[in-house]
Design a protein around this motif. Structure first.
Motif, mmCIF file in Angstrom:
data_model
loop_
_atom_site.group_PDB
_atom_site.id
_atom_site.type_symbol
_atom_site.label_atom_id
_atom_site.label_comp_id
_atom_site.label_asym_id
_atom_site.label_seq_id
_atom_site.Cartn_x
_atom_site.Cartn_y
_atom_site.Cartn_z
ATOM 1 N N SER A 105 31.677 54.951 -11.047
ATOM 2 C CA SER A 105 30.410 54.448 -11.165
ATOM 3 C C SER A 105 29.306 55.111 -10.068
ATOM 4 N N MET A 106 28.165 55.009 -10.180
ATOM 5 C CA MET A 106 27.368 55.890 -9.474
ATOM 6 C C MET A 106 27.402 55.446 -7.902
ATOM 7 N N PRO B 114 28.486 62.123 -19.491
ATOM 8 C CA PRO B 114 28.101 61.751 -18.193
ATOM 9 C C PRO B 114 26.573 62.190 -18.285
ATOM 10 N N VAL B 115 25.609 61.633 -17.647
ATOM 11 C CA VAL B 115 24.304 62.118 -17.353
ATOM 12 C C VAL B 115 23.878 62.407 -16.208
ATOM 13 N N GLU B 116 24.405 61.690 -15.084
ATOM 14 C CA GLU B 116 24.105 62.096 -13.594
ATOM 15 C C GLU B 116 24.983 61.406 -12.695
ATOM 16 N N GLN C 264 34.079 50.433 -10.373
ATOM 17 C CA GLN C 264 34.002 50.090 -8.882
ATOM 18 C C GLN C 264 32.729 49.026 -8.760
ATOM 19 N N GLU C 265 31.676 49.571 -9.404
ATOM 20 C CA GLU C 265 30.431 48.962 -9.436
ATOM 21 C C GLU C 265 30.730 47.436 -9.810
ATOM 22 N N LEU C 266 31.344 47.177 -11.057
ATOM 23 C CA LEU C 266 31.657 45.937 -11.351
ATOM 24 C C LEU C 266 32.612 44.809 -10.524
ATOM 25 N N SER D 263 30.631 54.158 -3.053
ATOM 26 C CA SER D 263 29.958 53.212 -4.218
ATOM 27 C C SER D 263 29.389 52.114 -3.384
ATOM 28 N N LEU D 264 30.020 51.874 -2.313
ATOM 29 C CA LEU D 264 29.471 50.535 -1.726
ATOM 30 C C LEU D 264 27.901 50.839 -0.922
ATOM 31 N N GLN D 265 27.721 52.109 -0.448
ATOM 32 C CA GLN D 265 26.563 52.266 -0.158
ATOM 33 C C GLN D 265 25.473 52.631 -1.386
ATOM 34 N N TRP D 266 26.016 53.231 -2.279
ATOM 35 C CA TRP D 266 25.167 53.124 -3.295
ATOM 36 C C TRP D 266 24.692 51.557 -3.947
#
Length: 255
Positions: free
Chosen positions: A31-32, A42-44, A160-162, A181-184
């Protein structure tokens, strides 16, 4: 004259030929800021930018294969992917002989994460018996004994985001996350709602693996990564996604 025309035609045909293809693996659990995928492409994300840069450096066309984390090893064994990034040698019992390792590119920590009102540092073994947020297909070396003893139970999410979203809404009290991922996740929240790091579980160096095949620009990819690291391009890519206080080599979690 005919020979000259034939050579000219051959040169023109080669000039117009498609560039070689590099097949990159993309773990669907990413995840981002690592990667955002739409419509199986993927796009970014910082790993997307890294892969685009690698392909550009060696004059190849990138092709992305989005796979479940548990299918990545089989894809490597079957020769279905050429480059796998964001990976550690410690994740393999036997180092794949048909892939060559790059230099380390990143360092990041796996951390135990708690609710916004959790502030005291906590060792995992101090946690009461409970479910803890994890990601499907990841192995958490530090927590493995606690899972085996039944003190902690995995509650797997597909990304991870979920896993962090479930922690945020109170599905469980603690989760494991990589620091990126936590920072994001936290930067989109008001300060009083941000999830807290309670303990560092482990940290590792991560790099890329490139299939050792004469048909591929294997050494070109490895040299490109050295240039990108030494020139500061790797750091610029991470900063592009607002990553701060981050030391370049990642995670105790492994596929």
């Amino acid at each position: 004259m005919r020979r000259l025309l034939a050579l000219l035609l051959l040169w023109t045909t080669c000039s117009l030929a498609d560039p070689p293809v590099l097949r990159f693996s993309v773990a669907e659990s990413w995840s981002m800021p690592l990667m955002r995928v739409e419509g199986e492409q993927p796009v970014e994300g910082l790993l997307f930018d890294l892969m685009q840069a690698i392909a550009r450096e060696v004059g190849a066309r990138p092709e992305y294969h989005v796979l479940a984390r548990l299918r990545l090893q089989q894809a490597m064994d079957d020769g279905d992917i050429d480059v796998r990034c964001y990976v550690s040698a410690q994740w393999f019992n036997d180092r794949p002989g048909h892939f060559v390792w790059s230099i380390p590119l990143f360092h990041q920590r796996d951390v135990l994460v708690g609710q916004p009102n959790d502030s005291a540092l906590t060792r995992p073994e101090q946690l009461p018996q409970q479910a803890i947020g994890t990601v499907l297909g990841y192995t958490y070396t530090t927590l493995a004994p606690l899972f085996e003893q039944g003190q902690l139970r995995r509650e797997d999410s597909r990304s991870q985001e979920l896993a962090l979203q479930k922690l945020h809404i109170g599905r469980y009290r603690h989760a494991v996350s990589n620091e990126l991922s936590l920072q994001w996740f936290n930067h989109r929240l008001p300060a009083e709602q941000r999830l807290q790091i309670l303990a560092v579980l482990e940290e590792q160096a991560l790099g890329c693996m490139v299939r050792n095949d004469p048909a591929l620009p294997t050494q070109g990819v490895l040299r490109a990564l050295v240039r990108m690291k030494e020139s500061g391009e790797i750091e610029r890519i991470t900063r592009r996604y607002g990553v701060t206080g981050y030391r370049e080599g990642v995670s105790a979690a492994r596929p």
